[in-house]
Design a protein around this motif. Structure first.
Motif, mmCIF file in Angstrom:
data_model
loop_
_atom_site.group_PDB
_atom_site.id
_atom_site.type_symbol
_atom_site.label_atom_id
_atom_site.label_comp_id
_atom_site.label_asym_id
_atom_site.label_seq_id
_atom_site.Cartn_x
_atom_site.Cartn_y
_atom_site.Cartn_z
ATOM 1 N N ALA A 1 0.808 -1.050 -0.205
ATOM 2 C CA ALA A 1 0.000 -0.143 -0.032
ATOM 3 C C ALA A 1 0.880 1.387 0.179
ATOM 4 C CB ALA A 1 -0.988 -0.093 1.268
ATOM 5 N N LEU A 2 1.773 1.350 0.829
ATOM 6 C CA LEU A 2 2.816 2.486 0.992
ATOM 7 C C LEU A 2 3.251 2.582 -0.300
ATOM 8 C CD1 LEU A 2 4.052 1.894 4.428
ATOM 9 C CD2 LEU A 2 2.548 3.945 3.741
ATOM 10 N N LEU A 3 4.030 1.613 -1.180
ATOM 11 C CA LEU A 3 4.619 1.661 -2.372
ATOM 12 C C LEU A 3 3.611 2.218 -3.578
ATOM 13 C CD1 LEU A 3 6.969 -1.431 -2.115
ATOM 14 C CD2 LEU A 3 7.582 1.086 -1.865
ATOM 15 N N THR A 4 2.487 1.819 -3.669
ATOM 16 C CA THR A 4 1.559 2.182 -4.739
ATOM 17 C C THR A 4 0.583 3.044 -4.380
ATOM 18 O OG1 THR A 4 -0.077 0.537 -4.141
ATOM 19 C CG2 THR A 4 2.047 -0.341 -5.447
ATOM 20 N N GLY A 5 0.540 3.596 -3.138
ATOM 21 C CA GLY A 5 -0.584 4.593 -2.940
ATOM 22 C C GLY A 5 -1.990 3.791 -2.665
ATOM 23 N N GLY A 6 -1.826 2.541 -2.380
ATOM 24 C CA GLY A 6 -3.105 1.845 -2.287
ATOM 25 C C GLY A 6 -3.758 1.810 -0.938
ATOM 26 N N ILE A 7 -4.418 0.612 -0.346
ATOM 27 C CA ILE A 7 -5.320 0.774 0.759
ATOM 28 C C ILE A 7 -5.140 -0.613 1.455
ATOM 29 C CG2 ILE A 7 -7.708 0.940 1.634
ATOM 30 C CD1 ILE A 7 -8.265 2.373 -1.181
ATOM 31 N N ALA A 8 -4.544 -0.622 2.603
ATOM 32 C CA ALA A 8 -4.237 -1.651 3.501
ATOM 33 C C ALA A 8 -5.342 -1.905 4.113
ATOM 34 C CB ALA A 8 -2.836 -1.502 4.131
ATOM 35 N N VAL A 9 -6.285 -2.980 4.144
ATOM 36 C CA VAL A 9 -7.321 -3.424 4.904
ATOM 37 C C VAL A 9 -6.928 -4.537 5.873
ATOM 38 C CG1 VAL A 9 -9.583 -4.090 5.058
ATOM 39 C CG2 VAL A 9 -8.739 -2.595 3.252
ATOM 40 N N LEU A 10 -6.849 -4.223 7.193
ATOM 41 C CA LEU A 10 -6.161 -5.205 8.235
ATOM 42 C C LEU A 10 -6.989 -5.584 9.354
ATOM 43 C CD1 LEU A 10 -2.530 -4.302 7.954
ATOM 44 C CD2 LEU A 10 -3.571 -6.098 6.637
ATOM 45 N N ASP A 11 -7.805 -6.877 9.271
ATOM 46 C CA ASP A 11 -8.407 -7.129 10.463
ATOM 47 C C ASP A 11 -7.707 -7.527 11.761
ATOM 48 O OD1 ASP A 11 -11.042 -7.425 11.527
ATOM 49 O OD2 ASP A 11 -10.860 -9.574 11.218
ATOM 50 N N GLU A 12 -7.973 -6.817 13.009
ATOM 51 C CA GLU A 12 -7.141 -7.451 14.206
ATOM 52 C C GLU A 12 -5.860 -7.076 13.867
ATOM 53 O OE1 GLU A 12 -8.592 -11.442 14.581
ATOM 54 O OE2 GLU A 12 -10.341 -10.834 15.685
ATOM 55 N N LEU A 13 -5.556 -6.003 13.410
ATOM 56 C CA LEU A 13 -3.938 -5.664 13.255
ATOM 57 C C LEU A 13 -3.043 -5.934 14.295
ATOM 58 C CD1 LEU A 13 -1.520 -4.482 11.643
ATOM 59 C CD2 LEU A 13 -2.480 -2.206 12.337
ATOM 60 N N ASP A 14 -3.874 -5.413 15.913
ATOM 61 C CA ASP A 14 -3.110 -5.794 16.849
ATOM 62 C C ASP A 14 -3.104 -6.944 17.507
ATOM 63 O OD1 ASP A 14 -5.778 -5.796 17.691
ATOM 64 O OD2 ASP A 14 -5.741 -3.945 18.820
ATOM 65 N N SER A 15 -3.629 -8.131 16.985
ATOM 66 C CA SER A 15 -3.745 -9.389 17.673
ATOM 67 C C SER A 15 -2.516 -10.122 18.253
ATOM 68 C CB SER A 15 -4.645 -10.225 16.871
ATOM 69 O OG SER A 15 -4.031 -10.403 15.626
ATOM 70 N N THR A 16 -1.466 -9.713 17.160
ATOM 71 C CA THR A 16 -0.197 -10.622 17.614
ATOM 72 C C THR A 16 0.759 -9.601 17.899
ATOM 73 O OG1 THR A 16 0.035 -10.982 15.237
ATOM 74 C CG2 THR A 16 -1.063 -13.034 16.879
ATOM 75 N N ILE A 17 0.746 -8.375 17.120
ATOM 76 C CA ILE A 17 1.986 -7.516 17.010
ATOM 77 C C ILE A 17 2.236 -6.777 18.229
ATOM 78 C CG2 ILE A 17 2.754 -5.393 15.790
ATOM 79 C CD1 ILE A 17 1.132 -6.379 13.094
ATOM 80 N N HIS A 18 3.340 -6.647 18.675
ATOM 81 C CA HIS A 18 3.680 -6.030 19.795
ATOM 82 C C HIS A 18 2.973 -4.507 19.842
ATOM 83 C CE1 HIS A 18 5.888 -4.283 23.471
ATOM 84 N NE2 HIS A 18 6.136 -5.455 23.606
#
Length: 408
Positions: free
Chosen positions: A306-323
């Motif tokens: 998304a950052l490289l292309t100007g896209g849209i990152a759609v992330l469910d439960e982003l914080d479930s395992t990331i510190h």
């Protein structure tokens, strides 16, 4: 970027719910968190959209609508000929035959007929509105298409039609989407397949390819359910994309302080991921890493693409395992014009309330269910008397904003 999303009769969403991201010119933005809309107006939208609420309140349903749009526009042609669209409406009896509607406002290149759409980020933009209406009884077989339409707004005048397709499969198109010579393709339209997915399968049509370039820049870890690639898929993804390995190595140390780098090695069964650790005399394979590290390696491509292309990152439960200490860093990538030069957006759901301290009120939306199981969606900016200096974290957990679990 997405400016506005409307959802009606889609899973737990019954009545029309609107997420309007537009921010007026009079709203201060001292940290430069908002991006200007490329439609000639003075409005702006946030680069990050956070969804909070209790379990099963409808957060994933919002993200699911975006993922369904991407799939329908570009991949529905892959459905079997006798299949219906795998989308369900609200389960209430009074909505048994009601249509399901998803409408999205976004900006994209103004000239869809240009053959140079690959370099879209350097071209003039306009505002578009795409709407898909699914009809049919919401049973286990899914739905069919009632209509789909794409319109474009250039400047401040009235919108004009790009294309419209009705329930009988009849297609009308404007100057932005010439279809002369596509008669043989239009006869192949099926009631479960989008117009763009059909044309892309059977013809080389620049307006279709230009529009699908936007749709395919939506990247998600959820479709009808949250999906996670297995380790074999992850290995082959990175093995085919040396640049993504390089980008991941720039940040991997922040995920696991013991890792110095990730490498793609070859084994007798094909490529494998190995990770070099400080203080160890041999690399470790991906299955031996912590769950959090493996999950970040899986979700990182959505963010970076998304950052490289100007896209849209759609992330469910982003914080479930990331510190939780890494989550503000991910937000910073989207807020930083150097990391995010093309105004990519991040839409995510989560439960890590501490992250509210790193968000502006225009970036925060809540989902809540009533006693009949109907989801409502509202923004923190829509709640009266909310100040920028408020402690969003403390007030949210205190129930001031609603959308928290009821325990006891």
């Amino acid at each position: 970027m997405i400016h506005r999303l409307e959802i009606e009769n889609f899973y737990s969403i019954c009545e029309t719910q609107v997420i309007d991201l537009r921010i007026g010119a009079n709203v201060p933005d001292e940290e430069q968190r908002f991006a200007e809309i490329n439609d000639g107006s003075s409005d702006r939208v946030p680069r990050t959209v956070a969804l909070y609420g209790a379990n099963a309140s409808g957060k994933s349903t919002v993200l699911k609508a975006l993922s369904v749009l991407r799939w329908f526009l570009s991949e529905s042609i892959n459905l079997p000929a006798d299949a219906r669209i795998p989308v369900l409406g609200f389960a209430g009896p009074e909505h048994e035959e009601s249509p399901t509607r998803i409408r999205i406002h976004f900006d994209w290149i103004a000239d869809l007929t240009s053959k140079d759409f690959v370099s879209a980020l350097n071209m003039p933009f306009a505002r578009y509105v795409y709407e898909i209406v699914f009809s049919g009884r919401p049973n286990l077989l899914g739905k069919s298409i009632h209509s789909e339409e794409l319109r474009v707004h250039k400047g401040f005048g009235k919108s004009s039609r790009v294309f419209k397709r009705d329930e009988a499969g009849r297609v009308q198109a404007g100057a932005h989407f010439p279809i002369r010579g596509l008669g043989h393709v239009l006869t192949k339209l099926r009631p479960s397949v989008s117009l763009t997915s059909t044309i892309a399968q059977f013809a080389e049509h620049y307006p279709t390819q230009a529009f699908l370039t936007w749709a395919r820049r939506i990247t998600a870890n959820i479709f009808l359910e949250k999906t996670e690639p297995d380790d074999n898929e992850v290995v082959h993804y990175y093995a085919d994309r040396a640049q993504m390995v390089t980008e991941l190595n720039k940040v991997i140390q922040k995920v696991d302080l013991g890792i110095s780098s990730l490498l793609i090695a070859q084994s007798g069964e094909g490529p494998v991921i190995v990770l070099l650790h400080n203080g160890l005399n041999r690399p470790l394979g991906l299955p031996l890493e912590s769950h959090g590290t493996r999950q970040f390696i899986k979700v990182f491509p959505h963010i970076k693409e998304a950052l490289l292309t100007g896209g849209i990152a759609v992330l469910d439960e982003l914080d479930s395992t990331i510190h939780p200490m890494l989550l503000p860093e991910i937000l910073r990538w989207f807020h930083d014009p150097k990391e995010n030069p093309h105004n990519a957006q991040l839409w995510f759901s989560g439960h890590s309330a501490s992250l509210l301290e790193d968000l502006q009120k225009e970036e925060i939306f809540f989902t809540q269910k009533d006693s009949q199981g109907r989801t409502s969606i509202y923004g923190l900016k829509d709640i009266e008397s909310v100040r920028r200096s408020d402690n969003f974290y403390q007030k949210y957990l205190g129930g001031v904003y609603g959308a928290v679990p009821r325990i006891g």
